[in-house]
Scaffold this motif. Structure first.
Motif, PDB file in Angstrom:
ATOM      1  N   ALA A 235      52.681  46.554   9.147  1.00 43.73           N
ATOM      2  CA  ALA A 235      53.998  46.961   8.650  1.00 43.73           C
ATOM      3  C   ALA A 235      53.852  48.221   7.811  1.00 43.73           C
ATOM      4  O   ALA A 235      52.824  48.431   7.159  1.00 43.73           O
ATOM      5  CB  ALA A 235      54.595  45.841   7.804  1.00 43.73           C
ATOM      6  N   ASP A 236      54.900  49.044   7.824  1.00 43.53           N
ATOM      7  CA  ASP A 236      54.893  50.231   6.966  1.00 43.53           C
ATOM      8  C   ASP A 236      55.988  50.119   5.901  1.00 43.53           C
ATOM      9  O   ASP A 236      56.856  49.258   5.980  1.00 43.53           O
ATOM     10  CB  ASP A 236      55.004  51.519   7.781  1.00 43.53           C
ATOM     11  N   ASN A 237      55.915  50.990   4.905  1.00 42.34           N
ATOM     12  CA  ASN A 237      56.875  50.960   3.793  1.00 42.34           C
ATOM     13  C   ASN A 237      58.290  51.349   4.213  1.00 42.34           C
ATOM     14  O   ASN A 237      59.226  51.162   3.453  1.00 42.34           O
ATOM     15  CB  ASN A 237      56.418  51.897   2.672  1.00 42.34           C
ATOM     16  N   GLY A 238      58.453  51.888   5.407  1.00 45.64           N
ATOM     17  CA  GLY A 238      59.772  52.279   5.889  1.00 45.64           C
ATOM     18  C   GLY A 238      60.527  51.150   6.569  1.00 45.64           C
ATOM     19  O   GLY A 238      61.626  51.358   7.073  1.00 45.64           O
ATOM     20  N   GLY A 239      59.944  49.950   6.619  1.00 42.91           N
ATOM     21  CA  GLY A 239      60.619  48.807   7.211  1.00 42.91           C
ATOM     22  C   GLY A 239      60.354  48.611   8.691  1.00 42.91           C
ATOM     23  O   GLY A 239      61.102  47.903   9.363  1.00 42.91           O
ATOM     24  N   SER A 240      59.296  49.222   9.207  1.00 44.28           N
ATOM     25  CA  SER A 240      58.952  49.066  10.621  1.00 44.28           C
ATOM     26  C   SER A 240      57.637  48.308  10.775  1.00 44.28           C
ATOM     27  O   SER A 240      56.759  48.374   9.919  1.00 44.28           O
ATOM     28  CB  SER A 240      58.805  50.432  11.297  1.00 44.28           C
ATOM     29  N   VAL A 241      57.520  47.595  11.901  1.00 49.21           N
ATOM     30  CA  VAL A 241      56.288  46.907  12.254  1.00 49.21           C
ATOM     31  C   VAL A 241      55.772  47.560  13.529  1.00 49.21           C
ATOM     32  O   VAL A 241      56.532  47.769  14.490  1.00 49.21           O
ATOM     33  CB  VAL A 241      56.505  45.399  12.466  1.00 49.21           C
ATOM     34  N   HIS A 242      54.482  47.898  13.534  1.00 52.23           N
ATOM     35  CA  HIS A 242      53.850  48.606  14.641  1.00 52.23           C
ATOM     36  C   HIS A 242      52.800  47.710  15.301  1.00 52.23           C
ATOM     37  O   HIS A 242      52.154  46.911  14.631  1.00 52.23           O
ATOM     38  CB  HIS A 242      53.134  49.862  14.133  1.00 52.23           C
ATOM     39  N   ALA A 243      52.603  47.896  16.598  1.00 51.10           N
ATOM     40  CA  ALA A 243      51.502  47.273  17.335  1.00 51.10           C
ATOM     41  C   ALA A 243      50.786  48.408  18.051  1.00 51.10           C
ATOM     42  O   ALA A 243      51.359  49.043  18.943  1.00 51.10           O
ATOM     43  CB  ALA A 243      52.013  46.237  18.325  1.00 51.10           C
ATOM     44  N   VAL A 244      49.549  48.688  17.630  1.00 55.54           N
ATOM     45  CA  VAL A 244      48.810  49.830  18.187  1.00 55.54           C
ATOM     46  C   VAL A 244      47.487  49.385  18.789  1.00 55.54           C
ATOM     47  O   VAL A 244      46.899  48.390  18.369  1.00 55.54           O
ATOM     48  CB  VAL A 244      48.557  50.915  17.118  1.00 55.54           C
ATOM     49  N   ASP A 245      47.013  50.170  19.763  1.00 50.50           N
ATOM     50  CA  ASP A 245      45.697  49.919  20.340  1.00 50.50           C
ATOM     51  C   ASP A 245      44.633  50.613  19.496  1.00 50.50           C
ATOM     52  O   ASP A 245      44.945  51.230  18.477  1.00 50.50           O
ATOM     53  CB  ASP A 245      45.652  50.347  21.810  1.00 50.50           C
ATOM     54  N   ARG A 246      43.389  50.526  19.922  1.00 49.05           N
ATOM     55  CA  ARG A 246      42.284  51.089  19.129  1.00 49.05           C
ATOM     56  C   ARG A 246      42.282  52.614  19.096  1.00 49.05           C
ATOM     57  O   ARG A 246      41.443  53.232  18.423  1.00 49.05           O
ATOM     58  CB  ARG A 246      40.950  50.528  19.594  1.00 49.05           C
ATOM     59  N   TYR A 247      43.195  53.242  19.812  1.00 49.94           N
ATOM     60  CA  TYR A 247      43.323  54.697  19.790  1.00 49.94           C
ATOM     61  C   TYR A 247      44.592  55.143  19.065  1.00 49.94           C
ATOM     62  O   TYR A 247      44.924  56.318  19.043  1.00 49.94           O
ATOM     63  CB  TYR A 247      43.303  55.258  21.218  1.00 49.94           C
ATOM     64  N   GLY A 248      45.334  54.167  18.507  1.00 46.09           N
ATOM     65  CA  GLY A 248      46.532  54.473  17.746  1.00 46.09           C
ATOM     66  C   GLY A 248      47.808  54.524  18.568  1.00 46.09           C
ATOM     67  O   GLY A 248      48.876  54.801  18.027  1.00 46.09           O
ATOM     68  N   GLY A 249      47.736  54.248  19.872  1.00 50.10           N
ATOM     69  CA  GLY A 249      48.923  54.270  20.725  1.00 50.10           C
ATOM     70  C   GLY A 249      49.754  53.011  20.551  1.00 50.10           C
ATOM     71  O   GLY A 249      49.214  51.903  20.500  1.00 50.10           O
ATOM     72  N   GLU A 250      51.068  53.182  20.448  1.00 51.58           N
ATOM     73  CA  GLU A 250      51.978  52.041  20.282  1.00 51.58           C
ATOM     74  C   GLU A 250      52.085  51.241  21.578  1.00 51.58           C
ATOM     75  O   GLU A 250      52.110  51.808  22.675  1.00 51.58           O
ATOM     76  CB  GLU A 250      53.385  52.507  19.894  1.00 51.58           C
ATOM     77  N   ALA A 251      52.171  49.928  21.445  1.00 53.35           N
ATOM     78  CA  ALA A 251      52.392  49.040  22.584  1.00 53.35           C
ATOM     79  C   ALA A 251      53.848  49.156  23.023  1.00 53.35           C
ATOM     80  O   ALA A 251      54.723  49.454  22.205  1.00 53.35           O
ATOM     81  CB  ALA A 251      52.078  47.599  22.199  1.00 53.35           C
ATOM     82  N   PRO A 252      54.139  48.900  24.306  1.00 55.83           N
ATOM     83  CA  PRO A 252      55.532  48.898  24.756  1.00 55.83           C
ATOM     84  C   PRO A 252      56.357  47.894  23.941  1.00 55.83           C
ATOM     85  O   PRO A 252      55.918  46.782  23.678  1.00 55.83           O
ATOM     86  CB  PRO A 252      55.428  48.436  26.223  1.00 55.83           C
ATOM     87  N   GLY A 253      57.550  48.316  23.514  1.00 58.46           N
ATOM     88  CA  GLY A 253      58.434  47.456  22.722  1.00 58.46           C
ATOM     89  C   GLY A 253      58.243  47.600  21.227  1.00 58.46           C
ATOM     90  O   GLY A 253      58.999  47.038  20.441  1.00 58.46           O
ATOM     91  N   TRP A 254      57.239  48.350  20.811  1.00 54.94           N
ATOM     92  CA  TRP A 254      56.941  48.550  19.396  1.00 54.94           C
ATOM     93  C   TRP A 254      57.036  50.032  19.085  1.00 54.94           C
ATOM     94  O   TRP A 254      56.842  50.837  19.968  1.00 54.94           O
ATOM     95  CB  TRP A 254      55.536  48.033  19.079  1.00 54.94           C
ATOM     96  N   PRO A 255      57.334  50.452  17.860  1.00 54.80           N
ATOM     97  CA  PRO A 255      57.576  49.659  16.661  1.00 54.80           C
ATOM     98  C   PRO A 255      58.967  49.029  16.667  1.00 54.80           C
ATOM     99  O   PRO A 255      59.827  49.406  17.458  1.00 54.80           O
ATOM    100  CB  PRO A 255      57.461  50.683  15.531  1.00 54.80           C
TER     101      PRO A 255
END
Length: 175
Positions: free
Chosen positions: A96-116
């Motif tokens: 989670a970040d301080n802006g109110g979003s939740v992220h799901a990232v791979d080991r290279y920092g790429g967001e998963a489909p449907g996220w954040p």
């Protein structure tokens, strides 16, 4: 067995099995415990929330993962969770970040489909992964500053019946 020691600027894993010791300089102050995450390649990666500096990520050799630290502009809240997202075949770190979003990232920092995803309120806890409905697939749980506990599917969709009022402001990561 792996023991992780975390200070203001250094991360040192010690493995009694492989006798590997490494130390890295983190860009920022750790905000929560380190997370060991399977990378799907037979080794573990280490992730540490670094507050305003984002999310730090290192491979099992102590080398920074490409794209890390992941600079989440509003900062990273507490400890992330490690999950496997079966719908896209990806090992992910959810935070989670301080802006109110939740992220799901791979080991290279790429967001998963449907996220954040946006919680609609400030997130004050780390995230937890747990199979709350006993369907064999974990859900993502976190608390917000309006005293609500949120639950999302692995695909990034709010679960039916959530969020719920926790009665008072949540102060700790859901367990």
């Amino acid at each position: 067995m792996v023991l992780l020691l975390c200070s203001a600027l250094d991360l040192v894993p010690v493995s009694s099995l492989a006798a590997s010791i490494w130390e890295v300089q983190a860009q920022g102050s750790p905000r929560g415990a380190p997370l060991l995450s399977s990378n799907g390649m037979g080794t573990m990666d280490v992730f540490v929330p670094l507050g305003e500096s984002g999310l730090g990520g290192w491979d099992s050799s102590g080398d920074p993962l490409p794209g890390f630290p992941l600079a989440s502009a509003p900062g990273v809240v507490q400890r992330p969770a490690s999950v496997y997202l079966p719908y896209c075949g990806m090992h992910a770190v959810v935070f989670a970040d301080n802006g109110g979003s939740v992220h799901a990232v791979d080991r290279y920092g790429g967001e998963a489909p449907g996220w954040p995803v946006s919680a609609g309120a400030g997130i004050i806890t780390g995230v937890t992964s747990a199979d709350l409905d006993s369907d064999g697939e974990p859900e993502i749980c976190f608390g917000t500053n309006d005293g609500r506990l949120h639950v999302y599917s692995m695909e990034g969709c709010p679960e039916e019946g959530w969020p719920v009022d926790a009665g008072s402001q949540l102060l700790f990561q859901p367990a």
